[in-house]
Design a protein around this motif. Structure first.
Motif, PDB file in Angstrom:
ATOM      1  N   GLU A 244       0.830  -1.206   0.000  1.00 12.73           N
ATOM      2  CA  GLU A 244       0.000   0.000   0.000  1.00 12.73           C
ATOM      3  C   GLU A 244       0.862   1.252   0.000  1.00 12.73           C
ATOM      4  OE1 GLU A 244      -2.493  -0.392   3.357  1.00 12.73           O
ATOM      5  OE2 GLU A 244      -3.831  -1.895   2.446  1.00 12.73           O
ATOM      6  N   GLU A 245       1.885   1.228   0.865  1.00  8.82           N
ATOM      7  CA  GLU A 245       2.787   2.378   0.874  1.00  8.82           C
ATOM      8  C   GLU A 245       3.463   2.531  -0.480  1.00  8.82           C
ATOM      9  OE1 GLU A 245       5.455   1.686   4.036  1.00  8.82           O
ATOM     10  OE2 GLU A 245       3.984   2.040   5.637  1.00  8.82           O
ATOM     11  N   THR A 246       3.897   1.381  -1.036  1.00  9.52           N
ATOM     12  CA  THR A 246       4.537   1.434  -2.355  1.00  9.52           C
ATOM     13  C   THR A 246       3.563   1.931  -3.411  1.00  9.52           C
ATOM     14  OG1 THR A 246       5.910  -0.447  -1.686  1.00  9.52           O
ATOM     15  CG2 THR A 246       5.844   0.094  -4.025  1.00  9.52           C
ATOM     16  N   ALA A 247       2.270   1.451  -3.301  1.00 10.59           N
ATOM     17  CA  ALA A 247       1.273   1.906  -4.267  1.00 10.59           C
ATOM     18  C   ALA A 247       1.058   3.419  -4.157  1.00 10.59           C
ATOM     19  CB  ALA A 247      -0.035   1.156  -4.040  1.00 10.59           C
ATOM     20  N   ASP A 248       0.964   3.898  -2.897  1.00 10.87           N
ATOM     21  CA  ASP A 248       0.824   5.343  -2.699  1.00 10.87           C
ATOM     22  C   ASP A 248       2.009   6.097  -3.276  1.00 10.87           C
ATOM     23  OD1 ASP A 248      -1.554   4.829  -1.446  1.00 10.87           O
ATOM     24  OD2 ASP A 248      -0.715   4.890   0.576  1.00 10.87           O
TER      25      ASP A 248
ATOM     26  N   LEU B  76       4.024   4.982  -5.545  1.00 10.78           N
ATOM     27  CA  LEU B  76       4.016   4.857  -7.002  1.00 10.78           C
ATOM     28  C   LEU B  76       2.988   5.798  -7.615  1.00 10.78           C
ATOM     29  CD1 LEU B  76       4.395   0.990  -7.448  1.00 10.78           C
ATOM     30  CD2 LEU B  76       6.096   2.756  -7.913  1.00 10.78           C
ATOM     31  N   ALA B  77       1.785   5.894  -6.944  1.00  8.91           N
ATOM     32  CA  ALA B  77       0.782   6.821  -7.455  1.00  8.91           C
ATOM     33  C   ALA B  77       1.300   8.254  -7.434  1.00  8.91           C
ATOM     34  CB  ALA B  77      -0.498   6.698  -6.633  1.00  8.91           C
ATOM     35  N   GLU B  78       1.938   8.600  -6.295  1.00  7.15           N
ATOM     36  CA  GLU B  78       2.507   9.942  -6.198  1.00  7.15           C
ATOM     37  C   GLU B  78       3.600  10.154  -7.237  1.00  7.15           C
ATOM     38  OE1 GLU B  78       4.559  12.813  -2.789  1.00  7.15           O
ATOM     39  OE2 GLU B  78       3.897  10.759  -2.301  1.00  7.15           O
ATOM     40  N   LYS B  79       4.440   9.104  -7.377  1.00  4.20           N
ATOM     41  CA  LYS B  79       5.491   9.200  -8.385  1.00  4.20           C
ATOM     42  C   LYS B  79       4.890   9.272  -9.786  1.00  4.20           C
ATOM     43  CE  LYS B  79       9.262   6.959  -5.882  1.00  4.20           C
ATOM     44  NZ  LYS B  79      10.205   5.805  -5.869  1.00  4.20           N
ATOM     45  N   ALA B  80       3.796   8.478  -9.981  1.00  3.52           N
ATOM     46  CA  ALA B  80       3.151   8.521 -11.305  1.00  3.52           C
ATOM     47  C   ALA B  80       2.604   9.914 -11.590  1.00  3.52           C
ATOM     48  CB  ALA B  80       2.035   7.485 -11.366  1.00  3.52           C
ATOM     49  N   GLN B  81       1.969  10.507 -10.541  1.00  5.97           N
ATOM     50  CA  GLN B  81       1.462  11.864 -10.720  1.00  5.97           C
ATOM     51  C   GLN B  81       2.586  12.844 -11.013  1.00  5.97           C
ATOM     52  OE1 GLN B  81      -0.777  13.194  -7.386  1.00  5.97           O
ATOM     53  NE2 GLN B  81      -1.390  15.146  -8.322  1.00  5.97           N
ATOM     54  N   ILE B  82       3.668  12.686 -10.201  1.00 10.97           N
ATOM     55  CA  ILE B  82       4.824  13.559 -10.434  1.00 10.97           C
ATOM     56  C   ILE B  82       5.400  13.308 -11.821  1.00 10.97           C
ATOM     57  CG2 ILE B  82       7.162  14.075  -9.664  1.00 10.97           C
ATOM     58  CD1 ILE B  82       6.237  13.407  -6.816  1.00 10.97           C
TER      59      ILE B  82
ATOM     60  N   GLU C 194       5.754  15.801 -14.695  1.00  7.93           N
ATOM     61  CA  GLU C 194       7.059  15.985 -15.342  1.00  7.93           C
ATOM     62  C   GLU C 194       6.964  15.700 -16.832  1.00  7.93           C
ATOM     63  OE1 GLU C 194       9.781  13.510 -13.320  1.00  7.93           O
ATOM     64  OE2 GLU C 194      10.003  14.851 -11.581  1.00  7.93           O
ATOM     65  N   ALA C 195       6.134  14.661 -17.180  1.00  6.39           N
ATOM     66  CA  ALA C 195       5.971  14.352 -18.603  1.00  6.39           C
ATOM     67  C   ALA C 195       5.322  15.514 -19.340  1.00  6.39           C
ATOM     68  CB  ALA C 195       5.132  13.089 -18.758  1.00  6.39           C
ATOM     69  N   LYS C 196       4.263  16.103 -18.691  1.00  7.03           N
ATOM     70  CA  LYS C 196       3.638  17.259 -19.305  1.00  7.03           C
ATOM     71  C   LYS C 196       4.632  18.401 -19.440  1.00  7.03           C
ATOM     72  CE  LYS C 196      -1.048  16.274 -17.638  1.00  7.03           C
ATOM     73  NZ  LYS C 196      -2.171  16.735 -16.779  1.00  7.03           N
TER      74      LYS C 196
END
Length: 589
Positions: A371-375, A377-383, A387-389
């Motif tokens: 769960e922590e990793t998912a959070d 990863l979600a935060e990293k995905a958002q970041i 960053e991609a944008k």
């Protein structure tokens, strides 16, 4: 009355302490009790029914004696101590322990007594047999061997081997314990009474088992014989060896035994054989020998008869008791096995439970981490999305900048091409100017040479004119024609001066023309140098602008890709080598 009073004050009881092989007991006995009364009391207390093997022994001076059952206790030579000490011991030994010893208590008392005699070296035992007997003794005491419970050193406080055996070999206590434990581990499943019986079965085969020794002489002068009394008969030994008898008298071959004071007589059943006589040192010893002979002979004859009803009942009860105990042991063994299996199953279940708990705990921890990793990863995905944008935006800007730079580069290339063309034209112009300057210099040199020649010719002409004038002037004066009109004279002078003036005017005009051409050449050279300087400054500015454009394009590409790459330096020396060589050429010019 006083005599009666004294009689009433006399004690009617006395204290007795009886020591068995595993306990001590004290009794209060009546004065009128006989030896049989005390013996029966002890047997009832112990629970012993096979009474014919045992007796109460006491110490008299330097020897021992057995309490007689038919006489009163206090009338015998018992110690006068209070309490009176007796030892309850086996007086007679069976021929075959497995067949004659019925009760378990009887076996146990015999086991303890024989074990003590072996340890006290009253019975000789080889080292190998001592180790085997010690293993059965350990089995009887501790039960089955369990390596988890019976750790090394658990026999340190037990006396299991004779001192003679311990001194015979250079072995430590741990080494002896290891040997005993090796045999002990093989006795698994043997009950205590069975282990004691196995001990007695091995011990009854020893040469000194059940033998009572007495010092005798065959005549009054010799004192070098030993008499041994046991369940088999009488044996004569030499003092140096108690193992192998010199002569034996089985009970079946003896017709009569008698003594007279210190003389002892053995009459064989075969009347043809000689009567054997020997002497003992004390009358008390003769009485003891006779008592042991009578008791062993009675038991010998009793074994060869049908058992009495009492013995048969005892054997039947013992058989039933053994069968019952065997069944109980089997049930106990099964229960023990089932309990062990249940304990093993329980341990397995507990182990499995602990394992499952550990797995559940690890799973929970892994879930929490997931769960922590998912959070994260979600935060990293958002970041990463942001960053991609941002990178896409930067990439678009970089693409626009790249296109602009490409356009600028194309313009720069076009300007560069034009500049190169201008440089080529300037080179061509410079070459033409150089050629023209060289041609002009040559023309100037020719003109200077012509001027010099003209000046020399003029000088010579002037000189000749002066010479002619000086030569012709007197003649003219002598033979002078009529004076010419002034106009004519003036005209002649004017013509001469005009010729001279014509010569001077040509020279001036030529000098002026040369000077004018020189000035024009200097002005053109200056203009060309100014043009070359401007061209050089433009080339330098173009070079700087091109480097800045390339550096900006590289930084934009690096940001768009997201990689921290080392900048690649593209040297411009090769590109601008032609420019530099041309500039060097123009500077020289």
């Amino acid at each position: 009355m006083s005599i009666l009073g004294l009689k009433k004050k006399q004690p009617k009881t006395f204290k007795v302490k009886v020591i068995t092989m595993d306990a001590e007991m004290e009794f209060s006995c009546e004065v009128k009790w006989k030896g049989k009364d005390l013996f029966d009391l002890v047997c009832r207390t112990v629970g012993l029914r096979e009474t014919w093997f045992f007796g109460l022994r006491y110490t008299v001076k330097d020897t021992y004696a057995w309490l007689k059952p038919e006489k009163r206790v206090l009338d015998q030579e018992v110690p006068k101590d209070s309490p009176i000490t007796f030892h309850f011991l086996a007086k007679f030994f069976p021929e075959k322990v497995e067949e004659e010893l019925v009760q378990e208590i009887t076996q146990h008392l015999f086991f303890l007594q024989v074990k003590k005699q072996i340890l006290d070296e009253e019975i000789f035992c080889s080292p190998e047999a001592s180790v085997l007997l010690a293993s059965y003794a350990v089995q009887a005491k501790y039960g089955d061997y369990d390596p988890n419970f019976h750790k090394p050193g658990f026999l340190a406080q037990d006396e299991l081997l004779p001192k003679r055996v311990l001194m015979q070999y250079q072995m430590t206590a741990d080494m002896w314990e290891e040997k005993i434990t090796a045999w002990y581990a093989e006795h698994r499943g043997i009950a205590r009474d069975e282990a004691e019986m196995e001990y007695l079965k091995i011990a009854q085969d020893l040469e000194m088992y059940g033998v009572s020794y007495f010092a005798i002489t065959q005549n009054k002068r010799d004192t070098d014989l030993l008499l041994g009394v046991d369940a088999q008969g009488l044996h004569i030994y030499s003092p140096s060896s108690k193992l192998n008898p010199n002569r034996s008298f089985p009970w079946s071959d003896i017709r009569n035994i008698s003594y007279s004071e210190k003389e002892f007589t053995i009459k064989p059943l075969d009347k043809k054989k000689d009567v054997f006589k020997f002497y003992s040192s004390q009358l008390r010893v003769n009485k003891l020998i006779l008592q042991l002979c009578i008791g062993n002979h009675d038991l010998f004859m009793r074994r060869r008869k049908v058992d009495s009803i009492e013995v048969q009942q005892m054997k039947a009860q013992a058989k039933e008791e053994k069968a019952r105990k065997k069944m109980e042991r089997q049930i106990l063994a099964r229960e023990k096995q089932m309990r062990e299996e249940a304990e093993r199953a329980k341990e397995e279940m507990e182990r499995r439970l602990f394992q499952l708990q550990d797995e559940a705990r690890l799973a929970n921890e892994a879930l929490l981490r997931s769960e922590e990793t998912a959070d994260l990863l979600a935060e990293k995905a958002q970041i990463a999305e942001e960053e991609a944008k941002l990178l896409a935006h930067k990439a678009a800007e970089a693409e626009q900048e790249r296109q602009r730079l490409e356009v600028t580069a194309m313009k720069t290339k076009e300007e560069k091409r034009l500049m190169e063309q201008k440089m080529r034209e300037a080179e061509q112009l410079a070459v033409k100017l150089v050629e023209q300057s060289e041609r002009r210099l040559k023309e100037a040199d020719h003109l200077k040479q012509d001027l010099t020649e003209a000046k020399d010719a003029e000088r010579r002409a002037k000189q000749k004119l002066l010479e002619i004038t000086k030569t012709t002037y007197p003649l003219i004066a002598a033979y002078s024609p009529p004076p010419a009109p002034p106009e004519a004279a003036d005209f002649g002078y004017e013509s001469a001066s005009s010729r001279l003036d014509f010569k001077d005017s040509d020279m001036k005009r030529l000098s002026m023309e040369i000077e004018r051409e020189r000035l024009e050449y200097m002005e053109k050279s200056k203009n060309l140098q100014d043009q070359l300087k401007e061209l050089k400054s433009e080339i330098e500015s173009l070079k700087l602008e091109e480097q800045q454009q390339q550096a900006g394009l590289y930084s934009l590409r690096s940001e768009a890709r997201g990689y921290a790459q080392e900048p690649v330096y593209i040297p411009h020396s090769n590109r601008n080598s032609a420019y530099m060589s041309q500039m060097a050429f123009f500077e020289e010019v």
